[in-house]
Design a protein around this motif. Structure first.
Motif, mmCIF file in Angstrom:
data_model
loop_
_atom_site.group_PDB
_atom_site.id
_atom_site.type_symbol
_atom_site.label_atom_id
_atom_site.label_comp_id
_atom_site.label_asym_id
_atom_site.label_seq_id
_atom_site.Cartn_x
_atom_site.Cartn_y
_atom_site.Cartn_z
ATOM 1 N N GLU A 60 0.852 -1.185 0.000
ATOM 2 C CA GLU A 60 0.000 0.000 0.000
ATOM 3 C C GLU A 60 0.892 1.241 0.000
ATOM 4 O OE1 GLU A 60 -3.161 0.006 2.816
ATOM 5 O OE2 GLU A 60 -3.797 -2.034 2.312
ATOM 6 N N ASN A 61 0.517 2.223 -0.798
ATOM 7 C CA ASN A 61 1.312 3.446 -0.950
ATOM 8 C C ASN A 61 0.913 4.473 0.106
ATOM 9 O OD1 ASN A 61 2.788 2.543 -3.256
ATOM 10 N ND2 ASN A 61 0.957 2.902 -4.489
ATOM 11 N N GLY A 62 1.171 4.104 1.351
ATOM 12 C CA GLY A 62 0.862 4.988 2.457
ATOM 13 C C GLY A 62 1.618 4.574 3.699
ATOM 14 N N ASN A 63 1.670 5.453 4.679
ATOM 15 C CA ASN A 63 2.353 5.204 5.936
ATOM 16 C C ASN A 63 1.625 4.130 6.739
ATOM 17 O OD1 ASN A 63 2.738 6.134 9.079
ATOM 18 N ND2 ASN A 63 4.564 6.504 7.846
ATOM 19 N N TRP A 64 2.377 3.352 7.506
ATOM 20 C CA TRP A 64 1.789 2.238 8.253
ATOM 21 C C TRP A 64 0.711 2.710 9.238
ATOM 22 C CZ3 TRP A 64 1.933 1.218 13.584
ATOM 23 C CH2 TRP A 64 2.762 2.045 14.353
ATOM 24 N N LYS A 65 0.865 3.908 9.792
ATOM 25 C CA LYS A 65 -0.134 4.411 10.745
ATOM 26 C C LYS A 65 -1.456 4.709 10.045
ATOM 27 C CE LYS A 65 2.622 7.709 12.314
ATOM 28 N NZ LYS A 65 3.885 7.369 11.621
ATOM 29 N N LEU A 66 -1.391 5.156 8.808
ATOM 30 C CA LEU A 66 -2.615 5.394 8.043
ATOM 31 C C LEU A 66 -3.301 4.079 7.689
ATOM 32 C CD1 LEU A 66 -1.446 8.255 5.649
ATOM 33 C CD2 LEU A 66 -2.980 8.451 7.621
ATOM 34 N N VAL A 67 -2.504 3.037 7.431
ATOM 35 C CA VAL A 67 -3.086 1.716 7.186
ATOM 36 C C VAL A 67 -3.869 1.261 8.412
ATOM 37 C CG1 VAL A 67 -2.596 -0.710 6.664
ATOM 38 C CG2 VAL A 67 -1.255 1.100 5.571
ATOM 39 N N MET A 68 -3.277 1.456 9.589
ATOM 40 C CA MET A 68 -3.950 1.023 10.811
ATOM 41 C C MET A 68 -5.142 1.914 11.150
ATOM 42 S SD MET A 68 -2.620 -1.745 11.455
ATOM 43 C CE MET A 68 -3.758 -2.001 12.818
ATOM 44 N N GLU A 69 -5.014 3.203 10.922
ATOM 45 C CA GLU A 69 -6.168 4.076 11.156
ATOM 46 C C GLU A 69 -7.337 3.655 10.270
ATOM 47 O OE1 GLU A 69 -4.140 8.301 12.603
ATOM 48 O OE2 GLU A 69 -5.142 8.177 10.669
ATOM 49 N N ASN A 70 -7.052 3.370 9.026
ATOM 50 C CA ASN A 70 -8.103 2.940 8.101
ATOM 51 C C ASN A 70 -8.761 1.656 8.583
ATOM 52 O OD1 ASN A 70 -9.405 2.947 5.279
ATOM 53 N ND2 ASN A 70 -8.402 0.948 5.353
ATOM 54 N N ASN A 71 -7.949 0.745 9.141
ATOM 55 C CA ASN A 71 -8.493 -0.527 9.611
ATOM 56 C C ASN A 71 -9.324 -0.377 10.874
ATOM 57 O OD1 ASN A 71 -7.793 -3.101 11.582
ATOM 58 N ND2 ASN A 71 -8.319 -3.690 9.487
ATOM 59 N N ARG A 72 -9.038 0.612 11.682
ATOM 60 C CA ARG A 72 -9.692 0.727 12.984
ATOM 61 C C ARG A 72 -11.001 1.495 12.955
ATOM 62 N NH1 ARG A 72 -5.495 0.848 18.059
ATOM 63 N NH2 ARG A 72 -4.573 -1.172 17.605
ATOM 64 N N GLU A 73 -11.427 1.942 11.821
ATOM 65 C CA GLU A 73 -12.736 2.612 11.747
ATOM 66 C C GLU A 73 -13.491 2.113 10.527
ATOM 67 O OE1 GLU A 73 -13.594 4.754 9.192
ATOM 68 O OE2 GLU A 73 -11.690 5.476 8.392
ATOM 69 N N ALA A 109 -11.364 -8.084 -2.139
ATOM 70 C CA ALA A 109 -11.918 -6.813 -2.593
ATOM 71 C C ALA A 109 -11.666 -5.703 -1.575
ATOM 72 C CB ALA A 109 -13.412 -6.963 -2.853
ATOM 73 N N THR A 110 -11.904 -6.009 -0.294
ATOM 74 C CA THR A 110 -11.753 -5.002 0.753
ATOM 75 C C THR A 110 -10.306 -4.529 0.862
ATOM 76 O OG1 THR A 110 -13.605 -5.956 1.981
ATOM 77 C CG2 THR A 110 -12.096 -4.542 3.208
ATOM 78 N N THR A 111 -9.359 -5.456 0.760
ATOM 79 C CA THR A 111 -7.942 -5.095 0.863
ATOM 80 C C THR A 111 -7.524 -4.189 -0.289
ATOM 81 O OG1 THR A 111 -7.464 -7.166 2.015
ATOM 82 C CG2 THR A 111 -5.604 -6.014 1.010
ATOM 83 N N ASN A 112 -7.958 -4.506 -1.486
ATOM 84 C CA ASN A 112 -7.629 -3.649 -2.635
ATOM 85 C C ASN A 112 -8.281 -2.274 -2.514
ATOM 86 O OD1 ASN A 112 -5.914 -5.325 -4.245
ATOM 87 N ND2 ASN A 112 -7.682 -6.569 -4.785
ATOM 88 N N GLN A 113 -9.515 -2.243 -2.034
ATOM 89 C CA GLN A 113 -10.188 -0.961 -1.839
ATOM 90 C C GLN A 113 -9.478 -0.127 -0.766
ATOM 91 O OE1 GLN A 113 -13.895 -2.738 -0.856
ATOM 92 N NE2 GLN A 113 -14.399 -3.231 -2.984
ATOM 93 N N ASP A 114 -9.067 -0.780 0.316
ATOM 94 C CA ASP A 114 -8.349 -0.071 1.376
ATOM 95 C C ASP A 114 -7.026 0.492 0.880
ATOM 96 O OD1 ASP A 114 -10.190 -0.280 3.435
ATOM 97 O OD2 ASP A 114 -9.402 -2.175 4.174
ATOM 98 N N THR A 150 -17.539 2.507 0.591
ATOM 99 C CA THR A 150 -16.369 2.017 -0.157
ATOM 100 C C THR A 150 -16.190 0.510 -0.149
ATOM 101 O OG1 THR A 150 -14.950 2.297 1.792
ATOM 102 C CG2 THR A 150 -15.121 4.166 0.275
ATOM 103 N N HIS A 151 -16.919 -0.206 0.702
ATOM 104 C CA HIS A 151 -16.721 -1.654 0.821
ATOM 105 C C HIS A 151 -18.050 -2.408 0.612
ATOM 106 C CE1 HIS A 151 -12.679 -1.000 2.072
ATOM 107 N NE2 HIS A 151 -12.938 -0.667 3.328
ATOM 108 N N PRO A 152 -18.565 -2.438 -0.608
ATOM 109 C CA PRO A 152 -19.863 -3.105 -0.836
ATOM 110 C C PRO A 152 -19.839 -4.592 -0.498
ATOM 111 C CG PRO A 152 -18.773 -2.572 -2.929
ATOM 112 C CD PRO A 152 -18.021 -1.864 -1.855
ATOM 113 N N GLU A 153 -18.710 -5.273 -0.692
ATOM 114 C CA GLU A 153 -18.636 -6.696 -0.367
ATOM 115 C C GLU A 153 -18.641 -6.911 1.152
ATOM 116 O OE1 GLU A 153 -16.899 -5.895 -4.349
ATOM 117 O OE2 GLU A 153 -16.476 -5.103 -2.341
ATOM 118 N N LEU A 154 -17.869 -6.088 1.842
ATOM 119 C CA LEU A 154 -17.724 -6.258 3.283
ATOM 120 C C LEU A 154 -19.018 -5.999 4.035
ATOM 121 C CD1 LEU A 154 -15.660 -6.847 5.565
ATOM 122 C CD2 LEU A 154 -15.225 -4.382 5.661
#
Length: 420
Positions: free
Chosen positions: A192-205, A370-375, A212-216
């Motif tokens: 992912e082209n972003g900082n690890w903290k942004l990856v975790m922030e995205n995961n925690r909310e 799908a969710t991982t690619n969208q994230d 953005t996640h129609p499958e999930l």
């Protein structure tokens, strides 16, 4: 004449964060901040680096690079899982040249063929003379623990002792699933082209999930991640009341039948091992995170008879896990650069499950692929925005993003604890 703006220190950046707001952009983009993050949050704390199914048989090896460090995880001849620094005790060559999986009889350095047994002991050298003591040159061990299917390591000399809390809380929640008797049905690595903290922030909310996640959202209950009643229609308020009633009834029924379901959190500023767990109700059939919310594998974990056991959810400071009756999704991240983060996701099924007979691989994986690619797209877009000169951290939603503020406070406290 241009004005020279002084560069703020790491501590000044942390202190500038307004409570309830995001972090300054420099904390996501600066190389010095990144290097400090790797040293503290990935070299001093317990981190998830794989699953037991990565090394199913004696001699199986899984090598993981963590910043400048590299760790060899293996299963020895007695079927114990061990971990070593991937550094030859001769002149420092990498023993395993690349991260990933392999099967070996012994660990052989490719440079001068120093050869190590799976217990780390040096077994063979040439031309070292009669006074050379191989017992003084075993591989450097790494602290390692397994909880369910999860393999955790800590590179510090003295690892955080509060990891025992995670073991105590999670082990009994995982026991019914017998996760050590699993295999990897599918795995996915994405940068992912972003900082690890942004990856975790995205995961925690999940403020972003419905858009953005129609499958999930077929299997997730959006209300689990917060609900603001202000401005909602009567139908929406009634739906939320129904959710609360259904959730409470399902949780109570699980607990009555002996399935640990209560929420447990160890996320405040005082802890080093940051984790949270809860058995979440799944929408629809309440069986699995699939499009139709029913199991993707008819071969259930362990000796389970029930399919409707929801989702045993666990996340830490760099990982997240979803365990259902039929399969588990386990993901962890490793920082590569200020704007690059490796995300590895593993799908586990019962070790005897057969693809095409017991499970359909597409059904098993389609939600989280799908969710991982969208994230990844969301994180990349957010990282770019935080590096824009116009960026000013905005407020978190107190209803849906409270965990982000908790994470920011915990991050700050760990840095302060180490003098940053």
């Amino acid at each position: 004449m241009s004005t020279i703006i002084p560069i703020r220190t790491h501590r000044e950046l942390l202190e500038s964060r307004e409570a309830g707001h995001g972090m300054p952009g420099e904390l996501f983009g600066r190389q010095d901040v990144f290097e400090t993050d790797v040293e503290l949050f990935f070299h001093k704390l317990w981190i998830l680096v794989g699953v037991t199914a990565d090394v199913p048989e004696p001699g199986d090896v899984h090598t993981v690079d963590i910043g400048k460090a590299s760790v060899i995880i293996l299963r020895d001849d007695d079927e114990n899982i061990r971990a070593y620094r991937n550094v030859c005790r001769h002149r420092g060559s990498r023993i395993m040249k690349q991260p990933g999986k392999a099967t070996v009889g012994m660990l052989v350095c490719p440079y001068h063929q120093w050869t190590y047994d799976l217990d780390g002991s040096l077994r063979h050298t040439q031309h070292m003379g009669k006074d050379f003591d191989p017992g003084c040159h075993s591989l450097i061990p790494v602290h390692v623990k397994t909880v369910g299917a999860h393999i955790f390591v800590c590179l510090a000399d003295e690892p955080p002792t509060d990891f025992a809390k995670l073991e105590t809380v999670m082990a009994p929640r995982f026991v019914p699933y017998d996760l050590t008797r699993t295999k990897v049905a599918y795995e996915m690595e994405i940068i992912e082209n972003g900082n690890w903290k942004l990856v975790m922030e995205n995961n925690r909310e999940c403020y972003h999930c419905s858009a953005t996640h129609p499958e999930l959202v077929n299997s997730f209950l959006a209300e689990d991640f917060g609900f603001c009643p202000d401005g909602q229609s009567e139908d929406a308020l009634k739906a939320y009341e129904d959710y609360v009633e259904r959730n409470a009834a399902t949780q109570a029924a699980w607990e009555k039948d002996g399935w640990i379901s209560e929420r447990f959190e160890s996320v405040d500023e005082g802890v080093q091992t940051n984790f949270r767990t809860q058995r979440l109700v799944i929408a629809g059939a309440n069986e699995s995170q699939t499009i139709d919310t029913k199991v993707a594998s008819t071969k259930l974990f362990g000796n389970l008879q029930r399919r409707d056991l929801g989702d045993v959810h666990m996340w830490g400071h760099h990982s997240w896990t979803h365990v259902m009756s039929d399969h588990a999704v386990i993901a962890y991240i490793l920082p590569l650069a200020p704007d690059k983060t490796l995300v590895r996701t593993v799908w586990l099924v019962h070790e005897d499950a057969v693809e095409g007979i017991d499970y359909d691989l597409k059904k098993l994986t389609e939600v989280w692929v799908a969710t991982t690619n969208q994230d990844a797209e969301l994180v990349a877009n957010t990282h770019k925005g935080t590096q824009d000169p116009a960026y000013r951290p905005g407020p978190f939603s107190q209803f849906t993003e409270a965990p982000l503020d908790e994470f920011s406070r915990w991050y700050d406290a760990r840095l302060k604890e180490h003098g940053v």
